[in-house]
Design a protein around this motif. Structure first.
Motif, PDB file in Angstrom:
ATOM      1  N   MET A   1       0.845  -1.199   0.000  1.00  0.00           N
ATOM      2  CA  MET A   1       0.000   0.000   0.000  1.00  0.00           C
ATOM      3  C   MET A   1       0.879   1.248   0.000  1.00  0.00           C
ATOM      4  O   MET A   1       1.889   1.295   0.702  1.00  0.00           O
ATOM      5  N   SER A   2       0.502   2.220  -0.781  1.00  0.00           N
ATOM      6  CA  SER A   2       1.310   3.427  -0.907  1.00  0.00           C
ATOM      7  C   SER A   2       1.333   4.227   0.388  1.00  0.00           C
ATOM      8  O   SER A   2       0.344   4.322   1.108  1.00  0.00           O
ATOM      9  N   LYS A   3       2.505   4.813   0.733  1.00  0.00           N
ATOM     10  CA  LYS A   3       2.672   5.663   1.909  1.00  0.00           C
ATOM     11  C   LYS A   3       2.695   7.141   1.532  1.00  0.00           C
ATOM     12  O   LYS A   3       2.908   7.991   2.379  1.00  0.00           O
ATOM     13  N   THR A  16     -14.692   4.853 -11.772  1.00  0.00           N
ATOM     14  CA  THR A  16     -14.199   4.137 -10.586  1.00  0.00           C
ATOM     15  C   THR A  16     -14.554   2.654 -10.611  1.00  0.00           C
ATOM     16  O   THR A  16     -13.960   1.863  -9.878  1.00  0.00           O
ATOM     17  N   HIS A  17     -15.503   2.270 -11.440  1.00  0.00           N
ATOM     18  CA  HIS A  17     -15.843   0.843 -11.551  1.00  0.00           C
ATOM     19  C   HIS A  17     -14.710   0.028 -12.171  1.00  0.00           C
ATOM     20  O   HIS A  17     -14.718  -1.204 -12.091  1.00  0.00           O
ATOM     21  N   SER A  18     -13.732   0.701 -12.800  1.00  0.00           N
ATOM     22  CA  SER A  18     -12.631  -0.014 -13.445  1.00  0.00           C
ATOM     23  C   SER A  18     -11.475  -0.304 -12.490  1.00  0.00           C
ATOM     24  O   SER A  18     -10.514  -0.967 -12.866  1.00  0.00           O
ATOM     25  N   LEU A  19     -11.552   0.172 -11.241  1.00  0.00           N
ATOM     26  CA  LEU A  19     -10.415   0.072 -10.331  1.00  0.00           C
ATOM     27  C   LEU A  19     -10.229  -1.341  -9.793  1.00  0.00           C
ATOM     28  O   LEU A  19     -11.199  -2.039  -9.455  1.00  0.00           O
ATOM     29  N   ALA A  20      -8.952  -1.736  -9.689  1.00  0.00           N
ATOM     30  CA  ALA A  20      -8.590  -2.987  -9.022  1.00  0.00           C
ATOM     31  C   ALA A  20      -8.707  -2.805  -7.508  1.00  0.00           C
ATOM     32  O   ALA A  20      -8.764  -1.669  -7.013  1.00  0.00           O
ATOM     33  N   PRO A  21      -8.751  -3.884  -6.739  1.00  0.00           N
ATOM     34  CA  PRO A  21      -8.922  -3.776  -5.278  1.00  0.00           C
ATOM     35  C   PRO A  21      -7.903  -2.862  -4.606  1.00  0.00           C
ATOM     36  O   PRO A  21      -8.252  -2.100  -3.703  1.00  0.00           O
ATOM     37  N   GLU A  22      -6.636  -2.903  -5.034  1.00  0.00           N
ATOM     38  CA  GLU A  22      -5.611  -2.065  -4.408  1.00  0.00           C
ATOM     39  C   GLU A  22      -5.897  -0.587  -4.629  1.00  0.00           C
ATOM     40  O   GLU A  22      -5.790   0.227  -3.700  1.00  0.00           O
ATOM     41  N   GLN A  23      -6.299  -0.224  -5.856  1.00  0.00           N
ATOM     42  CA  GLN A  23      -6.606   1.172  -6.138  1.00  0.00           C
ATOM     43  C   GLN A  23      -7.913   1.600  -5.445  1.00  0.00           C
ATOM     44  O   GLN A  23      -8.048   2.735  -4.997  1.00  0.00           O
ATOM     45  N   GLN A  24      -8.859   0.669  -5.336  1.00  0.00           N
ATOM     46  CA  GLN A  24     -10.097   0.979  -4.632  1.00  0.00           C
ATOM     47  C   GLN A  24      -9.826   1.253  -3.160  1.00  0.00           C
ATOM     48  O   GLN A  24     -10.446   2.142  -2.547  1.00  0.00           O
TER      49      GLN A  24
END
Length: 406
Positions: A1-3, A16-24
């Motif tokens: 996860m980004s800091k 936003t429906h195109s986002l992968a779990p990490e980006q969500q």
């Protein structure tokens, strides 16, 4: 996860429906979410974290910087490093402050739809940029993917192709790629159509030249007839030799002093990615010629300074290279050019008079460099017979400025 406090997240036409779990997850943790209206469907009216980004770009950057230290997400279209905000932010933020999470770019999606090898395609953005930049890429056999501003850009592209003699070129308009309303429209430039073209589109251009279309490649040495001029033009063969010694490099800046028709500056900009140039010219009629040439030959960003050099050198981007094509014997002009030139920069001066040659010889003795005499003859006729008629010889001095040179 980004800091990082700022994350730039790419989305497709699905938003936003195109986002992968990490980006969500980044989106869920953000205190502020910034994006264009099309990236915020349905949720912007129900979630007070969402903020529509400001325009123009300078205002948007100030807006983002005002959130510094607060967990923030920018929603950007596709890959934010392809003509996007991700690349812009590098000039305003330290690299540890933000991270970029790309989605497939419009170029990648378009290449996939067209089955075109992306490494062999010229990718250009005319979104918010003059459509005339396409001129320098229009050559036979070239395939171009172009980001557009809206539906009207497609018509402008077709008009340019027809003007250049490329009416047989195939245009494929790819609307809303990756979205629920994705569609595809195809037509030849000469049969341009507006039917079915949406405002969110990318255009694929397969360049096909007509039999009489002028061939204007990116290599230096365009035909003299490609330029509007009054005779004050660095001729084709001399111009090619001049550009070879000026050595256009990516992102570097040229001063074309006594620019005439602007031919050297225009070919400099065509010769390297992101190369820029400033023309210095005092004659109003020639400035008008430069303005016409920069648009017609794909260098609309060429800057023109009107006035007498060297007085007109004030507050201009420092040069990586300088071409002096007129008033070569003027010592104060040369001294001002030499003082402005960056260390490692190249200077080329062309003389056609004895006074100019004498001045160049003196500078060769003082600063070093290289000397060349360029003599070109062209086909002509004497009665019924053919001959080669010589043009005026050009004496050329080129030199590289080293650290400590004054």
């Amino acid at each position: 996860m980004s800091k990082c406090w700022l994350n730039v997240v790419g989305v497709t036409a699905l938003g936003t429906h195109s986002l992968a779990p990490e980006q969500q997850a980044l989106l869920d943790q953000a205190k502020i979410i910034v994006g264009p209206p099309r990236s915020l469907p349905k949720v912007r009216d129900t979630d007070d974290r969402f903020v529509v980004w400001e325009s123009p770009l300078d205002n948007m950057v100030k807006q983002i910087l005002s959130y510094r230290g607060t967990p923030t997400v920018i929603l950007a279209t596709g890959d934010p490093t392809w003509y996007g905000i991700g690349a812009t932010l590098t000039a305003h933020l330290d690299e540890h402050e933000f991270a970029i999470h790309p989605a497939p770019s419009a170029f990648s999606l378009a290449a996939a739809r067209m089955k075109w090898p992306l490494q062999n395609v010229k990718c250009v953005s005319v979104h918010g940029r003059p459509v005339e930049i396409l001129h320098s890429h229009i050559v036979p056999g070239q395939r171009i993917l172009a980001l557009t501003s809206d539906a009207t850009t497609v018509q402008a592209i077709a008009n340019i192709l027809n003007l250049r003699g490329y009416g047989e070129s195939q245009l494929t308009v790819l609307n809303a790629m990756g979205g629920e309303t994705e569609s595809r429209i195809e037509f030849l430039a000469k049969n341009q159509s507006t039917k079915g073209i949406g405002n969110l589109n990318t255009v694929a251009i397969d360049c096909v030249a007509d039999d009489r279309a002028p061939i204007l490649p990116p290599l230096p040495g365009l035909p003299d007839g490609a330029f509007v001029h009054d005779g004050q033009l660095t001729k084709r063969e001399v111009r090619a030799a001049t550009l070879a010694k000026l050595c256009p490099l990516p992102g570097q800046h040229l001063w074309d002093v006594g620019a005439g028709s602007g031919s050297v500056a225009i070919e400099w900009m065509r010769g390297a990615p992101r190369a820029t140039a400033t023309c210095f010219e005092r004659h109003v009629a020639r400035i008008e010629m430069i303005e016409k040439n920069r648009v017609a030959l794909g260098a609309p960003g060429l800057k023109i300074i009107s006035g007498q050099a060297p007085e007109s050198f004030q507050d201009v981007t420092p040069p990586d290279a300088i071409f002096i094509g007129g008033d070569v014997g003027n010592e104060s002009l040369f001294e001002a050019c030499w003082a402005a030139l960056k260390p490692g920069g190249r200077l080329v001066a062309n003389a056609v008079t004895l006074d100019g040659e004498v001045a160049l010889v003196a500078r060769l003795e003082k600063f070093g460099g290289d000397f060349a005499r360029i003599e070109v003859s062209h086909l002509d006729a004497i009665g019924a017979h053919k001959t080669l008629r010589p043009r005026m010889a050009v004496t050329q001095w080129n030199v590289t400025k080293t650290v400590g040179d004054e």
